[in-house]
Design an enzyme around this catalytic site. Structure first.
Site, PDB file in Angstrom:
ATOM      1  N   TYR A 121      -2.351  -1.025  10.178  1.00 40.51           N
ATOM      2  CA  TYR A 121      -2.410  -1.341   8.740  1.00 40.51           C
ATOM      3  C   TYR A 121      -1.072  -1.033   8.078  1.00 40.51           C
ATOM      4  O   TYR A 121      -0.516  -1.844   7.325  1.00 40.51           O
ATOM      5  CB  TYR A 121      -3.537  -0.525   8.107  1.00 40.51           C
ATOM      6  N   SER A 159       0.854  -1.185   0.000  1.00 41.42           N
ATOM      7  CA  SER A 159       0.000   0.000   0.000  1.00 41.42           C
ATOM      8  C   SER A 159       0.886   1.229   0.000  1.00 41.42           C
ATOM      9  O   SER A 159       2.078   1.153   0.342  1.00 41.42           O
ATOM     10  CB  SER A 159      -0.869  -0.011   1.267  1.00 41.42           C
TER      11      SER A 159
END
Length: 249
Positions: A152, A139
């Site tokens: 995350y 990401s």
């Protein structure tokens, strides 16, 4: 002879877009997802595109489920050529000290353990059969620090480590492992996150030089390129696809 791909999180978002794009190349697909209804629809769609496809329900945080989707794929198709190691969750968007321990554990179990288990069992099959290609989903939060996604971000930085270290160990044996680092993309998971945190969508979009979110189809093009023979000499890379978002960080 048709190539075989496993895609986790394959029933929606980046996973489904990539499955559909690979089907255009004649690749047969093993769709892995926790959502049985969406998985069945994905298989129907892929078969309509003219390839063979199966669905295997799995909670990727459980190693037994991961081993099962690998075993079921090999049982049906005979081998695994490509693996899009994509399943993941984002979290609530709360700042870290406001996040409960259960949420931290769930994100780590799905995003990190799920990815590790997938690489462990899929690579074992690939190496027995002379090699293969893996793309892991990191990401933009895996290449830069961002607020409201500490856990995350930690798991997505870990994906980068998995990618590079697997290449260090197994590139000589025919394994290619790369990662993608998408910025904010119009997937169901991201839409749900931004619906719960509307100000964050505004902040994210304004911070992207191209002034829009990415699309699953754009990411699918990159994944398809990295998995197929067109990218044979690309190994251990983390490729950003974020409209310039992290380039300005």
């Amino acid at each position: 002879m048709s190539k075989i791909a496993i895609i986790t999180g394959g029933a929606s978002g980046l996973g489904l877009a990539t499955a559909s794009r690979l089907a255009q190349e004649g690749v047969n697909i093993s769709v892995v997802d926790v959502n049985e209804e969406a998985g069945a629809k994905a298989v129907e769609q892929l078969k309509g595109q003219g390839v063979d496809a199966i669905f295997v329900k799995a909670d990727v945080s459980k190693s037994a489920d991961v081993k099962n989707y690998v075993d079921k794929t090999v049982e049906h198709f005979g081998t695994i050529d490509y693996f899009f190691n994509n399943a993941g969750i984002s979290g609530s968007g709360k700042f870290f000290l406001d996040t409960d321990i259960e949420e931290i554990e769930k994100i780590v179990e799905i995003n990190l353990f799920g990815a590790l288990y997938g690489v462990r069992y899929v690579a074992e099959v690939m190496l027995k059969n002379g090699g293969g290609a893996i793309v892991n989903t990191s990401s933009s939060a895996g290449v830069t620090g961002q607020d409201s996604v500490v856990t995350y971000s930690a798991t997505k930085h870990a994906i980068v480590g998995i990618t590079k270290s697997m290449v260090a160990e197994y590139a000589k044996d025919g394994l290619r492992v790369n990662a993608i680092a998408p910025g904010p993309t119009e997937t169901p998971m991201v839409k749900e996150f931004y619906e719960a945190n509307p100000k964050m969508k505004e902040n994210a979009t304004s911070g992207i030089p191209q002034k829009r979110l990415g699309t699953p189809e754009e990411v699918a093009e990159l994944v398809t390129f990295l998995l197929t023979s067109n990218a044979n000499y690309i190994n251990g890379e983390v490729i950003r696809i974020d409209g310039g978002f992290t380039n300005t960080k």
